[in-house]
Design a protein around this motif. Sequence first.
Motif, PDB file in Angstrom:
ATOM      1  N   UNK A 145      47.973  25.985  80.416  1.00 43.54           N
ATOM      2  CA  UNK A 145      49.118  26.932  80.065  1.00 43.54           C
ATOM      3  C   UNK A 145      48.697  27.597  78.930  1.00 43.54           C
ATOM      4  N   UNK A 146      47.276  27.460  78.433  1.00 44.32           N
ATOM      5  CA  UNK A 146      47.320  28.007  76.969  1.00 44.32           C
ATOM      6  C   UNK A 146      46.586  29.472  77.004  1.00 44.32           C
ATOM      7  N   UNK A 147      46.368  30.124  78.295  1.00 42.17           N
ATOM      8  CA  UNK A 147      45.841  31.378  78.234  1.00 42.17           C
ATOM      9  C   UNK A 147      46.536  32.322  77.538  1.00 42.17           C
ATOM     10  N   UNK A 148      47.813  32.587  77.654  1.00 41.81           N
ATOM     11  CA  UNK A 148      48.727  33.310  77.121  1.00 41.81           C
ATOM     12  C   UNK A 148      49.086  33.197  75.400  1.00 41.81           C
ATOM     13  N   UNK A 153      40.429  30.067  79.580  1.00 45.20           N
ATOM     14  CA  UNK A 153      40.960  29.912  78.151  1.00 45.20           C
ATOM     15  C   UNK A 153      39.868  30.117  77.178  1.00 45.20           C
ATOM     16  N   UNK A 154      39.020  29.257  77.316  1.00 46.18           N
ATOM     17  CA  UNK A 154      37.696  29.336  76.552  1.00 46.18           C
ATOM     18  C   UNK A 154      37.000  30.754  76.209  1.00 46.18           C
ATOM     19  N   UNK A 155      37.168  31.554  77.463  1.00 51.06           N
ATOM     20  CA  UNK A 155      36.582  32.863  77.448  1.00 51.06           C
ATOM     21  C   UNK A 155      37.665  33.835  76.589  1.00 51.06           C
ATOM     22  N   UNK A 156      39.049  33.508  76.617  1.00 54.12           N
ATOM     23  CA  UNK A 156      39.899  34.317  75.874  1.00 54.12           C
ATOM     24  C   UNK A 156      39.648  34.027  74.490  1.00 54.12           C
TER      25      UNK A 156
END
Length: 204
Positions: free
Chosen positions: A119-122, A156-159
């Motif tokens: 859930x870390x993307x945002x 998430x890594x890409x963000x």
Amino acid sequence: MEDHFHELTDRVRGELRSPADLVTYERLLGLARKNTPAGREELARMLTAVERPLWTREIAAFSLGCAGDRRAFETLVLLLNYRDPVRCATAAHALARLGDPRTARAAAALATNPLRTAYALHPVRLLVDLRAPESVPALISTLERLLTPHTPYWRVALACVEGLGALGDRRAVPALTSALDHPRLAAAAAASLARLDSAGNGSR
């Protein structure tokens, strides 16, 4: 706020289950649009009302957050950590406009928690928007943890990679250099490193 508010209200309309829900929904929309002190008081009461569906708290928190009312903070952080990515995105948008000094700390805690990586993307994207002192260390920490083969959280890594390039802090160079070895991250890592080099050259 308008586009995001319409997206939220259109989505929530599909969650209404009864005529009473529709009455509550229309009442919330009216309060949000008027944005008066009395209306914000009523919206704030919705944040803690019992036996209410989640969408009532979401509309109230989004409206208060975009109006800079810090009573929305706890509910927005809860939604930022929610299992539904659409609700996370809505919360991140409002938190970015809330102006609460606790926001970056909360987003960093969510982004760096290995138990909540799904859930870390945002939270990561919010940290980039905030450009707070916590942003770069949190993104570096999260990226380094995800530089493992076949990670399911490569988005998430890409963000993190893209965000570190946007933030322009050279502390990110080692982590971005390591990301060059990962096929899904390599192009973005190269672009972010180029941005850091360009920013560095421009400052001399």
